[in-house]
Scaffold this active site. Structure first.
Site, mmCIF file in Angstrom:
data_model
loop_
_atom_site.group_PDB
_atom_site.id
_atom_site.type_symbol
_atom_site.label_atom_id
_atom_site.label_comp_id
_atom_site.label_asym_id
_atom_site.label_seq_id
_atom_site.Cartn_x
_atom_site.Cartn_y
_atom_site.Cartn_z
ATOM 1 N N ASP A 46 0.826 -1.200 0.000
ATOM 2 C CA ASP A 46 0.000 0.000 0.000
ATOM 3 C C ASP A 46 0.859 1.247 0.000
ATOM 4 O O ASP A 46 2.039 1.224 0.366
ATOM 5 C CB ASP A 46 -0.923 0.009 1.224
ATOM 6 C CG ASP A 46 -2.151 -0.866 1.046
ATOM 7 O OD1 ASP A 46 -2.392 -1.304 -0.094
ATOM 8 O OD2 ASP A 46 -2.859 -1.117 2.035
ATOM 9 N N LYS A 68 -3.631 3.108 -2.767
ATOM 10 C CA LYS A 68 -4.762 3.985 -3.006
ATOM 11 C C LYS A 68 -4.378 5.357 -2.462
ATOM 12 O O LYS A 68 -4.022 5.479 -1.297
ATOM 13 C CB LYS A 68 -6.022 3.476 -2.310
ATOM 14 C CG LYS A 68 -6.436 2.071 -2.707
ATOM 15 C CD LYS A 68 -7.676 1.660 -1.935
ATOM 16 C CE LYS A 68 -8.112 0.251 -2.293
ATOM 17 N NZ LYS A 68 -7.173 -0.762 -1.769
ATOM 18 N N MET A 186 -6.862 8.784 9.989
ATOM 19 C CA MET A 186 -7.131 9.319 8.644
ATOM 20 C C MET A 186 -8.106 10.486 8.678
ATOM 21 O O MET A 186 -8.937 10.639 7.789
ATOM 22 C CB MET A 186 -7.671 8.208 7.729
ATOM 23 C CG MET A 186 -6.760 7.003 7.635
ATOM 24 S SD MET A 186 -7.490 5.603 6.760
ATOM 25 C CE MET A 186 -8.684 5.011 7.969
#
Length: 281
Positions: A46, A68, A186
Site C-alpha cells: 500500500d 490507493k 485518517m
C-alpha cells in the site's frame, strides 16, 4: 484446498499473507513479517507503507505498488483482489503488505474473505496499528489508570455533519466525556468538523488533543492542543496525512514524559506544546 491445473499438471496455489507493516519504522515489524518479506515471490504494498520497509525484500522478490491515494490515482480493490487470486493460483506466495495492522481499517477482513472464496490459502500476520503506536511514541498512552479505562478507534473520513453517517458522534463525545480515549485515524482533512462534532456532543473544549504525523518515521511530527484549539495549531505547524488524532485526558501524560522520551532518543522535536511555534496555554 483447491487444486489448479496448468501445463498438464496439478498445481497447488500459493499462500497470500496479509501482513501488517506497522507505523513505518522497520524495527517495529514482527519477526514473522520480516521473514515473509524475504521469502515471498511478490509483495503487494500500500502507499502508506514506509519506503524503508518497502526496500527490505531482496532483489529476487517482485514489488508491486497497489496503493490507493487521495489525489485520485488509485488501484481499485477489485483489481487488487483479482491480482492476488491470479498470482496465487499460479503458485506464487504473496505478501499483501499494509500499513499498521491489516484488519484495522485496512480491508484485511474483506480480502481474506475474497481469497477464501476463491480457494486461496490465506493467513493474517498482525502489525502494530498506528492507532496505538502514534500516540504512545510521543508519550500518550492509550489507557491509564488515572485517566482512561476505555479506548475507541474510528476512521475520520466520514463527514460528521451527515445525518446518516456511519459514526454516532454524540456517542463518541459521551465516551470522551466519561473519561475514555478517542483515536481518529485518517482524519486530518476533517479535523475541524470532527472537533466541532465533539464540542456539539458536550465534550469540554479544554479537553487535551494531540495529532501525530508520520509516527515512528525519521520525520515524525506532533502537535498538542485542546478540542477548541487543535485545528488552528495543526494548521499553524502544517500537519499533513498520514496522521493520528488522539482525544482525552491521557494526552496530558505527554507533558510529564516528553523530556524522558527525548533523552532516550525516541521522541523527535519539533511539535507539541513544547514547540515555540505553538504557544502553551
Amino acid at each position: 484446498m483447491t487444486d489448479y491445473v496448468g501445463g498438464g499438471r496439478e498445481m497447488r496455489p500459493g499462500t497470500v499473507s496479509l501482513v501488517g507493516a506497522g507505523p513505518g519504522d522497520p524495527e517495529l515489524l514482527t519477526v514473522k513479517a520480516r521473514r515473509l518479506l524475504e521469502e515471498a515471490d511478490a509483495v503487494l504494498y500500500d502507499s502508506l507503507v514506509s519506503e524503508a520497509i518497502r526496500e527490505l525484500p531482496p532483489a529476487s522478490v517482485e514489488r508491486i505498488d497497489v496503493g490507493k491515494r487521495g489525489d485520485g490515482e488509485r488501484t481499485t480493490q477489485a483489481a487488487i483482489n483479482g491480482l492476488m487470486v491470479r498470482r496465487a493460483a499460479a503458485g506464487d506466495d504473496l505478501v499483501r503488505l499494509k500499513s499498521g495492522d491489516p484488519c484495522v481499517f485496512g480491508r484485511g477482513g474483506e480480502e481474506a474473505e475474497h481469497l477464501a472464496a476463491a480457494g486461496i490459502p490465506v493467513e493474517v500476520v498482525p502489525g502494530i496499528t498506528s492507532a496505538i503506536a502514534g500516540p504512545e511514541l510521543i508519550g500518550v498512552p492509550a489507557t491509564h489508570r488515572d485517566h482512561a479505562s476505555s479506548l475507541t478507534v474510528v476512521t475520520g473520513h466520514d463527514d460528521p455533519t451527515k445525518t446518516e453517517g456511519a459514526l454516532d458522534w454524540d456517542a463518541l463525545a459521551g465516551s470522551v466525556t466519561a473519561g475514555g480515549t478517542l483515536v481518529i485515524l485518517m482524519g486530518v482533512g476533517r479535523l475541524p468538523d470532527n472537533m466541532g462534532a465533539l464540542r456539539a456532543g458536550g465534550v469540554d473544549p479544554e479537553t487535551p488533543v494531540a495529532v501525530v504525523e508520520r509516527a515512528s518515521r525519521p520525520d515524525e511530527f506532533a502537535v498538542t492542543g485542546t478540542v477548541e484549539t487543535i485545528t488552528d495549531r495543526a494548521r499553524e505547524v502544517g500537519i499533513d496525512p498520514p496522521a493520528v488524532t488522539v482525544v482525552g485526558d491521557v494526552v496530558s501524560v505527554r507533558d510529564r514524559v516528553a523530556d524522558a522520551l527525548r533523552a532516550a532518543g525516541t521522541a523527535r522535536p519539533p511539535g507539541g506544546a513544547d514547540d515555540p511555534a505553538v504557544p502553551t496555554e
